[in-house]
Design an enzyme around this catalytic site. Sequence first.
Site, PDB file in Angstrom:
ATOM      1  N   ASP A  34       0.819  -1.209   0.000  1.00  0.00           N
ATOM      2  CA  ASP A  34       0.000   0.000   0.000  1.00  0.00           C
ATOM      3  C   ASP A  34       0.853   1.260   0.000  1.00  0.00           C
ATOM      4  O   ASP A  34       0.444   2.279  -0.539  1.00  0.00           O
ATOM      5  CB  ASP A  34      -0.910   0.035   1.241  1.00  0.00           C
ATOM      6  CG  ASP A  34      -1.966  -1.055   1.204  1.00  0.00           C
ATOM      7  OD1 ASP A  34      -1.948  -1.867   0.267  1.00  0.00           O
ATOM      8  OD2 ASP A  34      -2.800  -1.097   2.136  1.00  0.00           O
ATOM      9  N   ASP A  83      -2.063   5.935  -2.845  1.00  0.00           N
ATOM     10  CA  ASP A  83      -1.477   4.762  -2.207  1.00  0.00           C
ATOM     11  C   ASP A  83      -0.654   4.051  -3.276  1.00  0.00           C
ATOM     12  O   ASP A  83      -1.061   4.005  -4.451  1.00  0.00           O
ATOM     13  CB  ASP A  83      -2.568   3.795  -1.715  1.00  0.00           C
ATOM     14  CG  ASP A  83      -3.207   4.217  -0.395  1.00  0.00           C
ATOM     15  OD1 ASP A  83      -2.968   5.354   0.047  1.00  0.00           O
ATOM     16  OD2 ASP A  83      -3.967   3.402   0.166  1.00  0.00           O
ATOM     17  N   HIS A 141      -7.074   0.272  -4.573  1.00  0.00           N
ATOM     18  CA  HIS A 141      -5.962  -0.630  -4.876  1.00  0.00           C
ATOM     19  C   HIS A 141      -6.277  -1.498  -6.089  1.00  0.00           C
ATOM     20  O   HIS A 141      -7.234  -2.253  -6.106  1.00  0.00           O
ATOM     21  CB  HIS A 141      -5.570  -1.463  -3.648  1.00  0.00           C
ATOM     22  CG  HIS A 141      -5.200  -0.588  -2.477  1.00  0.00           C
ATOM     23  ND1 HIS A 141      -5.097  -1.059  -1.189  1.00  0.00           N
ATOM     24  CD2 HIS A 141      -4.914   0.744  -2.432  1.00  0.00           C
ATOM     25  CE1 HIS A 141      -4.760  -0.035  -0.380  1.00  0.00           C
ATOM     26  NE2 HIS A 141      -4.653   1.060  -1.117  1.00  0.00           N
ATOM     27  N   ASP A 175      -4.840  -4.065  -7.385  1.00  0.00           N
ATOM     28  CA  ASP A 175      -4.373  -5.452  -7.492  1.00  0.00           C
ATOM     29  C   ASP A 175      -5.395  -6.534  -7.162  1.00  0.00           C
ATOM     30  O   ASP A 175      -5.031  -7.713  -7.056  1.00  0.00           O
ATOM     31  CB  ASP A 175      -3.061  -5.651  -6.708  1.00  0.00           C
ATOM     32  CG  ASP A 175      -3.133  -5.158  -5.282  1.00  0.00           C
ATOM     33  OD1 ASP A 175      -4.182  -4.654  -4.877  1.00  0.00           O
ATOM     34  OD2 ASP A 175      -2.118  -5.277  -4.566  1.00  0.00           O
ATOM     35  N   CYS A 233      -0.876  -7.718  -1.800  1.00  0.00           N
ATOM     36  CA  CYS A 233      -0.956  -6.595  -0.842  1.00  0.00           C
ATOM     37  C   CYS A 233       0.074  -6.745   0.274  1.00  0.00           C
ATOM     38  O   CYS A 233       0.645  -5.754   0.742  1.00  0.00           O
ATOM     39  CB  CYS A 233      -2.313  -6.553  -0.158  1.00  0.00           C
ATOM     40  SG  CYS A 233      -3.740  -6.571  -1.222  1.00  0.00           S
TER      41      CYS A 233
HETATM   42  N1  GLY Z   1      -9.677  -3.559  -3.423  1.00  0.00           N
HETATM   43  C1  GLY Z   1      -9.523  -4.855  -2.937  1.00  0.00           C
HETATM   44  C2  GLY Z   1     -10.793  -5.609  -2.962  1.00  0.00           C
HETATM   45  O1  GLY Z   1     -11.281  -6.076  -3.931  1.00  0.00           O
HETATM   46  O2  GLY Z   1     -11.387  -5.733  -1.958  1.00  0.00           O
END
Ligand code: GLY
Length: 378
Positions: A113, A201, A250, A252, A356
């Site tokens: 992150d 992030d 995020h 990923d 992560c």
């Molecule tokens: N952003 C991560 C998830 O799918 O929860």
Amino acid sequence: MGEEKQKTIVNSWNEWDPLKHIIVGKADNCMIPPLEPAVDAKVPLDSEMRRLAGTRRSQESVDRANTQLDNFCDTLRKRGIRVDRPAPLDFSQPVQTPDWKVECMFTCMPPRDILLTVGNEILEATMSYRCRWFDYLCYRDLLNKYFEEDPNMKWEAAPKPRLTDATYKPGYKERSRTEEDKLRLVAAKDFITTEVEPLFDAAEVMRCGKDLFVQHGMTANLKGIEWIRRHFPNHRVHAVNFPGDPYPIHIDATLVPLRPGLAMNNPYRALPEEQRQIFYKNDWEIVDAAKPAHDEPPPLCYSSVWLSMNVLIIDPRTVCVEASEVYQQEQLDKLGFEVIPVPFRDAYPFGGGLHCATADVYREGKCEDYFPKQIEGF
Ligand code: GLY
């Protein structure tokens, strides 16, 4: 070469080159984050985490998570990969700056992150949660060590944001009371943060050599993406967004490159057609990720079931996938990978999946151009 003999080299340009050295997070002292504005926009509406915000996680759950994190480290070490660990703080402490105060901090389970490795540089991201303002302290000993041991390492920190009330949109909570509201706002690229200062992030950045794809969403604003663009003038930085994700944070568990020419995309969070063109123009294939094996994330988890696709690539033929994610394993097996199953569901609530929970220090390889044909204006 044995881990202890390995020379320290900071170098990583993408998500798939042969992995030699990595940081794996720890679950110690992890808190359920306080419901400050940016966290409020991310924690699922029906989550028990809302009631428990600002409290400690049970020691039993911390121990189970750490057992899986330690086991993951052993798996990597057995493959000759050097593994370092952060130094957890007492995250139960309240923190403040001249502008604000929050009742506690959060975690150092997901180094991805905050740490963005691009070539020989490790960049500490701005972050956008007040409770994560001090995350960088958990990694300072490691970064200092890399700086001492690798004469070419560049250690950078993006400008610390002020995170005053002006950073967050007033009334956002009232406008996003249901999942339908959230999807509508996300489709309109209307996120919790304003544009008063750069925010991102590190986990919003997908690295593909010369091209960096950055998710514009809850933790990266356009000014943050522009900051990244100016900071890496030899790269091409592309803002991407995913209208199907009610909680876009995020990249990923949404868009994951697997090797040159192949990426997988969350089928519920499809990359918009016009943003796919750069992949197609350069003969990349984008496949839908396999469905998750679970209907629900584990309890007190602020991520979704799509951590199934949050894989760690060891080299272009080898990938770590969560042990219970049988469909994702099967898909990657069919795509020609050796799949290493890694039990990790007990660690999910502490900050995410296998990608992560890690941050690259060294992957062999150099900066390549995987997208020589560009799309104007993207
Ligand atoms: N952003 C991560 C998830 O799918 O929860």
